[in-house]
Design an enzyme around this catalytic site. Sequence first.
Site, PDB file in Angstrom:
ATOM      1  N   LYS A   1      11.205  23.963  18.571  1.00 16.12           N
ATOM      2  CA  LYS A   1      10.355  23.218  17.831  1.00 16.12           C
ATOM      3  C   LYS A   1      10.837  22.169  16.729  1.00 16.12           C
ATOM      4  O   LYS A   1      11.923  21.858  16.914  1.00 16.12           O
ATOM      5  CB  LYS A   1       9.917  24.759  16.520  1.00 16.12           C
TER       6      LYS A   1
ATOM      7  N   ARG B   1       0.733  -1.263   0.080  1.00 14.06           N
ATOM      8  CA  ARG B   1       0.290  -0.171  -0.409  1.00 14.06           C
ATOM      9  C   ARG B   1       1.024   1.177   0.058  1.00 14.06           C
ATOM     10  O   ARG B   1       0.177   2.046  -0.483  1.00 14.06           O
ATOM     11  CB  ARG B   1      -1.108  -0.086   1.192  1.00 14.06           C
TER      12      ARG B   1
ATOM     13  N   TYR C   1       5.549  22.959  11.716  1.00 12.34           N
ATOM     14  CA  TYR C   1       6.213  23.669  12.533  1.00 12.34           C
ATOM     15  C   TYR C   1       5.569  23.019  14.164  1.00 12.34           C
ATOM     16  O   TYR C   1       4.224  23.267  14.049  1.00 12.34           O
ATOM     17  CB  TYR C   1       6.576  24.499  13.080  1.00 12.34           C
TER      18      TYR C   1
ATOM     19  N   ASP D   1      13.190  40.154   7.461  1.00  8.64           N
ATOM     20  CA  ASP D   1      14.384  39.138   7.726  1.00  8.64           C
ATOM     21  C   ASP D   1      15.276  39.711   6.353  1.00  8.64           C
ATOM     22  O   ASP D   1      16.737  39.646   7.565  1.00  8.64           O
ATOM     23  CB  ASP D   1      13.638  37.709   6.946  1.00  8.64           C
TER      24      ASP D   1
ATOM     25  N   HIS E   1      15.070  33.551  13.532  1.00  7.03           N
ATOM     26  CA  HIS E   1      14.119  33.494  14.425  1.00  7.03           C
ATOM     27  C   HIS E   1      14.284  32.999  15.098  1.00  7.03           C
ATOM     28  O   HIS E   1      14.731  31.983  15.169  1.00  7.03           O
ATOM     29  CB  HIS E   1      12.828  33.041  13.653  1.00  7.03           C
TER      30      HIS E   1
ATOM     31  N   HIS F   1      16.581  30.114  14.593  1.00  4.89           N
ATOM     32  CA  HIS F   1      15.852  29.010  13.601  1.00  4.89           C
ATOM     33  C   HIS F   1      15.876  30.012  11.607  1.00  4.89           C
ATOM     34  O   HIS F   1      15.379  30.948  12.009  1.00  4.89           O
ATOM     35  CB  HIS F   1      14.543  28.512  13.640  1.00  4.89           C
TER      36      HIS F   1
ATOM     37  N   ARG G   1      13.294  31.890   5.236  1.00  6.28           N
ATOM     38  CA  ARG G   1      12.708  32.943   6.190  1.00  6.28           C
ATOM     39  C   ARG G   1      13.574  32.636   7.377  1.00  6.28           C
ATOM     40  O   ARG G   1      13.616  31.472   7.801  1.00  6.28           O
ATOM     41  CB  ARG G   1      11.601  31.960   7.041  1.00  6.28           C
TER      42      ARG G   1
END
Length: 176
Positions: A72, A23, A132, A168, A62, A119, A59
């Site tokens: 996270k 499957r 996340y 950013d 942060h 990150h 991105r």
Amino acid sequence: MRFAATAIDGVTVVELDPSTDERGSFARLHCPDAFAAAGHPFVPAQTSLSRNIAAHTLRGMHYEAPPRAEVKLVRVTRGAVFDVAVDLRPDSATYLRWVGAELSADNGRALLIGAGMAHGFITLEPDTDVLYQIDRMFEPGHGRGVRWNDPAFGIVWPAPPVVISERDATYPDHGA
């Protein structure tokens, strides 16, 4: 699940251990007991999705300011990214060092990023979705960032960003 240490204590690669048959496959993405047994107690309180249209969308970098620092688990559900964590813990032996890993829907890999890390990621494919799972609820006003190409970190990105937000792009260097 299999857990692989990185060069930074507090950043761990989480590999899937799928069961396969005619499957397809089935794999557990998160199990609090398995994480705790591997020395990584992590229980998500919030789950978020980042949709990225273009390849080479950046991105980051942060982080949440103490005492609201977050743990996270970052995983790609569609597409691929080069995911980066930078150690911002002043008392750490790996302070200002970075690690990166390719996360993709195909490899199923995730990065568990501990508190005190900045990150960010750059997409390697168009139409990339990043999931996340975060250990605490979002609280406005605690988000911070540092410049993605700060020379203090020396991050070797696989490509320059084509898309990056104004926020950013204009974060200060870490020491500024």
